[in-house]
Design a protein around this motif. Structure first.
Motif, PDB file in Angstrom:
ATOM      1  N   TYR A 139     -11.542  11.814  -3.707  1.00 12.90           N
ATOM      2  CA  TYR A 139     -12.903  12.323  -3.860  1.00 12.90           C
ATOM      3  C   TYR A 139     -13.909  11.440  -3.147  1.00 12.90           C
ATOM      4  O   TYR A 139     -15.035  11.854  -2.855  1.00 12.90           O
ATOM      5  N   ARG A 140     -13.499  10.193  -2.846  1.00  8.41           N
ATOM      6  CA  ARG A 140     -14.379   9.286  -2.101  1.00  8.41           C
ATOM      7  C   ARG A 140     -13.912   9.071  -0.663  1.00  8.41           C
ATOM      8  O   ARG A 140     -14.712   8.782   0.219  1.00  8.41           O
ATOM      9  N   LYS A 141     -12.597   9.209  -0.435  1.00  7.53           N
ATOM     10  CA  LYS A 141     -12.037   8.806   0.852  1.00  7.53           C
ATOM     11  C   LYS A 141     -11.463   9.949   1.677  1.00  7.53           C
ATOM     12  O   LYS A 141     -10.904   9.723   2.740  1.00  7.53           O
ATOM     13  N   GLY A 142     -11.548  11.185   1.178  1.00  5.18           N
ATOM     14  CA  GLY A 142     -11.042  12.316   1.942  1.00  5.18           C
ATOM     15  C   GLY A 142      -9.810  12.924   1.304  1.00  5.18           C
ATOM     16  O   GLY A 142      -8.949  12.223   0.791  1.00  5.18           O
ATOM     17  N   MET A 143      -9.710  14.243   1.348  1.00  4.37           N
ATOM     18  CA  MET A 143      -8.676  14.973   0.634  1.00  4.37           C
ATOM     19  C   MET A 143      -7.274  14.678   1.153  1.00  4.37           C
ATOM     20  O   MET A 143      -6.298  14.837   0.431  1.00  4.37           O
ATOM     21  N   GLU A 144      -7.150  14.259   2.392  1.00  4.00           N
ATOM     22  CA  GLU A 144      -5.830  13.962   2.945  1.00  4.00           C
ATOM     23  C   GLU A 144      -5.128  12.879   2.124  1.00  4.00           C
ATOM     24  O   GLU A 144      -3.895  12.816   2.074  1.00  4.00           O
ATOM     25  N   LEU A 145      -5.889  12.037   1.460  1.00  4.15           N
ATOM     26  CA  LEU A 145      -5.298  10.976   0.652  1.00  4.15           C
ATOM     27  C   LEU A 145      -4.484  11.541  -0.507  1.00  4.15           C
ATOM     28  O   LEU A 145      -3.509  10.927  -0.941  1.00  4.15           O
ATOM     29  N   ASN A 146      -4.862  12.720  -1.013  1.00  6.83           N
ATOM     30  CA  ASN A 146      -4.074  13.333  -2.090  1.00  6.83           C
ATOM     31  C   ASN A 146      -2.632  13.567  -1.644  1.00  6.83           C
ATOM     32  O   ASN A 146      -1.682  13.295  -2.389  1.00  6.83           O
ATOM     33  N   ARG A 147      -2.461  14.090  -0.437  1.00  7.73           N
ATOM     34  CA  ARG A 147      -1.107  14.323   0.069  1.00  7.73           C
ATOM     35  C   ARG A 147      -0.337  13.008   0.190  1.00  7.73           C
ATOM     36  O   ARG A 147       0.835  12.907  -0.207  1.00  7.73           O
ATOM     37  N   LYS A 148      -0.986  11.998   0.743  1.00  7.47           N
ATOM     38  CA  LYS A 148      -0.312  10.715   0.960  1.00  7.47           C
ATOM     39  C   LYS A 148       0.105  10.058  -0.355  1.00  7.47           C
ATOM     40  O   LYS A 148       1.202   9.490  -0.452  1.00  7.47           O
ATOM     41  N   ILE A 149      -0.765  10.132  -1.366  1.00  4.88           N
ATOM     42  CA  ILE A 149      -0.473   9.462  -2.639  1.00  4.88           C
ATOM     43  C   ILE A 149       0.467  10.295  -3.490  1.00  4.88           C
ATOM     44  O   ILE A 149       1.520   9.816  -3.937  1.00  4.88           O
ATOM     45  N   TYR A 150       0.119  11.547  -3.757  1.00  5.93           N
ATOM     46  CA  TYR A 150       0.833  12.328  -4.766  1.00  5.93           C
ATOM     47  C   TYR A 150       2.123  12.974  -4.257  1.00  5.93           C
ATOM     48  O   TYR A 150       2.965  13.374  -5.060  1.00  5.93           O
ATOM     49  N   ASP A 173       0.855  -1.177   0.000  1.00  5.30           N
ATOM     50  CA  ASP A 173       0.000   0.000   0.000  1.00  5.30           C
ATOM     51  C   ASP A 173       0.895   1.233   0.000  1.00  5.30           C
ATOM     52  O   ASP A 173       1.758   1.385   0.876  1.00  5.30           O
ATOM     53  N   LEU A 174       0.716   2.105  -0.973  1.00  9.81           N
ATOM     54  CA  LEU A 174       1.553   3.295  -1.081  1.00  9.81           C
ATOM     55  C   LEU A 174       1.477   4.193   0.147  1.00  9.81           C
ATOM     56  O   LEU A 174       2.396   4.971   0.410  1.00  9.81           O
ATOM     57  N   THR A 175       0.402   4.107   0.892  1.00  4.56           N
ATOM     58  CA  THR A 175       0.263   4.958   2.074  1.00  4.56           C
ATOM     59  C   THR A 175       0.863   4.317   3.328  1.00  4.56           C
ATOM     60  O   THR A 175       0.815   4.908   4.401  1.00  4.56           O
ATOM     61  N   LYS A 176       1.430   3.109   3.183  1.00  4.42           N
ATOM     62  CA  LYS A 176       2.025   2.401   4.320  1.00  4.42           C
ATOM     63  C   LYS A 176       3.443   2.004   3.941  1.00  4.42           C
ATOM     64  O   LYS A 176       3.673   0.969   3.312  1.00  4.42           O
ATOM     65  N   ALA A 177       4.402   2.838   4.346  1.00  2.00           N
ATOM     66  CA  ALA A 177       5.789   2.678   3.906  1.00  2.00           C
ATOM     67  C   ALA A 177       6.355   1.303   4.259  1.00  2.00           C
ATOM     68  O   ALA A 177       7.138   0.733   3.488  1.00  2.00           O
ATOM     69  N   LEU A 220      -3.222  19.086  -7.680  1.00  2.00           N
ATOM     70  CA  LEU A 220      -2.050  19.680  -8.312  1.00  2.00           C
ATOM     71  C   LEU A 220      -1.047  20.195  -7.280  1.00  2.00           C
ATOM     72  O   LEU A 220       0.175  20.126  -7.506  1.00  2.00           O
ATOM     73  N   ARG A 221      -1.540  20.699  -6.172  1.00  2.00           N
ATOM     74  CA  ARG A 221      -0.637  21.166  -5.109  1.00  2.00           C
ATOM     75  C   ARG A 221       0.267  20.028  -4.654  1.00  2.00           C
ATOM     76  O   ARG A 221       1.496  20.182  -4.541  1.00  2.00           O
ATOM     77  N   TRP A 222      -0.309  18.857  -4.407  1.00  2.00           N
ATOM     78  CA  TRP A 222       0.482  17.745  -3.907  1.00  2.00           C
ATOM     79  C   TRP A 222       1.286  17.080  -5.011  1.00  2.00           C
ATOM     80  O   TRP A 222       2.370  16.532  -4.747  1.00  2.00           O
ATOM     81  N   LYS A 223       0.808  17.128  -6.247  1.00  2.00           N
ATOM     82  CA  LYS A 223       1.634  16.611  -7.343  1.00  2.00           C
ATOM     83  C   LYS A 223       2.866  17.483  -7.551  1.00  2.00           C
ATOM     84  O   LYS A 223       3.965  16.972  -7.857  1.00  2.00           O
ATOM     85  N   ALA A 224       2.710  18.786  -7.388  1.00  2.00           N
ATOM     86  CA  ALA A 224       3.865  19.683  -7.480  1.00  2.00           C
ATOM     87  C   ALA A 224       4.886  19.346  -6.396  1.00  2.00           C
ATOM     88  O   ALA A 224       6.099  19.331  -6.642  1.00  2.00           O
ATOM     89  N   GLU A 225       4.402  19.066  -5.196  1.00  2.00           N
ATOM     90  CA  GLU A 225       5.299  18.694  -4.109  1.00  2.00           C
ATOM     91  C   GLU A 225       5.981  17.355  -4.401  1.00  2.00           C
ATOM     92  O   GLU A 225       7.167  17.167  -4.102  1.00  2.00           O
ATOM     93  N   GLY A 226       5.243  16.412  -4.989  1.00  2.00           N
ATOM     94  CA  GLY A 226       5.825  15.124  -5.362  1.00  2.00           C
ATOM     95  C   GLY A 226       6.941  15.284  -6.383  1.00  2.00           C
ATOM     96  O   GLY A 226       7.998  14.638  -6.284  1.00  2.00           O
ATOM     97  N   GLU A 227       6.725  16.151  -7.377  1.00  2.00           N
ATOM     98  CA  GLU A 227       7.779  16.428  -8.354  1.00  2.00           C
ATOM     99  C   GLU A 227       9.019  16.977  -7.656  1.00  2.00           C
ATOM    100  O   GLU A 227      10.154  16.578  -7.965  1.00  2.00           O
ATOM    101  N   LYS A 228       8.824  17.885  -6.723  1.00  2.00           N
ATOM    102  CA  LYS A 228       9.941  18.494  -5.995  1.00  2.00           C
ATOM    103  C   LYS A 228      10.712  17.433  -5.211  1.00  2.00           C
ATOM    104  O   LYS A 228      11.962  17.417  -5.228  1.00  2.00           O
ATOM    105  N   LEU A 229      10.013  16.556  -4.529  1.00  2.00           N
ATOM    106  CA  LEU A 229      10.668  15.511  -3.754  1.00  2.00           C
ATOM    107  C   LEU A 229      11.482  14.583  -4.653  1.00  2.00           C
ATOM    108  O   LEU A 229      12.590  14.166  -4.276  1.00  2.00           O
ATOM    109  N   LEU A 230      10.951  14.261  -5.817  1.00  2.00           N
ATOM    110  CA  LEU A 230      11.689  13.390  -6.738  1.00  2.00           C
ATOM    111  C   LEU A 230      12.957  14.078  -7.229  1.00  2.00           C
ATOM    112  O   LEU A 230      14.042  13.474  -7.256  1.00  2.00           O
ATOM    113  N   ARG A 231      12.847  15.334  -7.630  1.00  2.00           N
ATOM    114  CA  ARG A 231      14.027  16.053  -8.115  1.00  2.00           C
ATOM    115  C   ARG A 231      15.114  16.138  -7.033  1.00  2.00           C
ATOM    116  O   ARG A 231      16.302  16.085  -7.339  1.00  2.00           O
ATOM    117  N   GLU A 232      14.690  16.293  -5.789  1.00  2.00           N
ATOM    118  CA  GLU A 232      15.645  16.450  -4.697  1.00  2.00           C
ATOM    119  C   GLU A 232      16.213  15.118  -4.206  1.00  2.00           C
ATOM    120  O   GLU A 232      17.165  15.104  -3.412  1.00  2.00           O
TER     121      GLU A 232
END
Length: 222
Positions: free
Chosen positions: A71-82, A45-49, A129-141
């Protein structure tokens, strides 16, 4: 993910994939399971390291192409996934995948524009998009060799064949991108994995508008 697995298998890759579905994982290695049986599955599970340990041992290429059901499980999931899971997988890639040649992140158009007051998107899309932008940043770093591929939307989950002549490659995160088929998107991801010359680049893809990529030569455009 399904379409990409089939494309990579067709190109001769050995594919390992993550799934939360134990029924799918149990079909791995079965000759009667079609393409699913050709994939080496790991349940996690991507949300369970902790469930991801060992996922990338022995691999030399990684593709991150997950989607959120926030959209079904709560917006916090966007941060965890993306965001969070991209950082986790990138860290595991650095630790486990010795000799890694490519990490392709499938992201979205709009990650540099969502803060514009005139951005034409819902609160949900802005959060994605906010969390996808953060995901891109983490990958680059992270220090791993990356390619970031952004697209607007997709269509054709089943039975739609690739049409390479319609693929449009560009840079700049400009508005007006058209949806593209999953078959075309899978072609581009596979191409991004094929050579290190595509490393350390971020680009957008869409289905072509008139005059884009003269002659339909999307590979040259890349």
């Amino acid at each position: 993910g399904q379409c990409l697995c089939q494309e990579l298998l067709g190109q001769g890759y050995t594919v390992r994939a993550l799934t939360r579905n134990t029924d799918i994982a149990e079909r791995g290695g079965r000759e009667d399971a079609g393409w699913v049986g050709q994939v080496r599955w790991q349940v996690g599970d991507l949300t369970k390291a902790d469930s991801l340990k060992g996922l990338l041992k022995g691999v030399d290429k990684v593709v991150w192409c997950a989607g959120s059901q926030a959209y079904r499980k709560g917006m916090e999931l966007n941060r965890k996934i993306y965001s969070e899971s991209v950082g986790t997988i990138a860290r595991l890639a650095a630790e486990e995948a010795k000799g890694l040649s490519s990490f392709v992140l499938v992201s979205s158009n709009g990650v540099t524009r969502f803060q514009d007051p005139e951005f034409p998107g819902s609160d949900y899309l802005v959060d994605v998009l906010r969390w996808k932008a953060e995901g891109e940043k983490l990958l680059r770093e992270s220090g791993v060799p990356y390619t970031i591929l952004r697209f607007a939307a997709y269509y054709g989950r089943d039975g739609v064949e690739a049409t390479p002549g319609t693929i449009w490659i560009s840079q700049g995160d400009l508005p007006g991108r058209k949806p593209m088929s999953l078959a075309n998107l899978s072609l581009i991801v596979a191409k991004s994995l094929s050579d290190t010359k595509y490393g350390y680049k971020t680009f957008e893809t869409s289905e072509a508008r008139e005059g884009a990529n003269p002659g339909g030569n999307w590979e040259e455009a890349m």
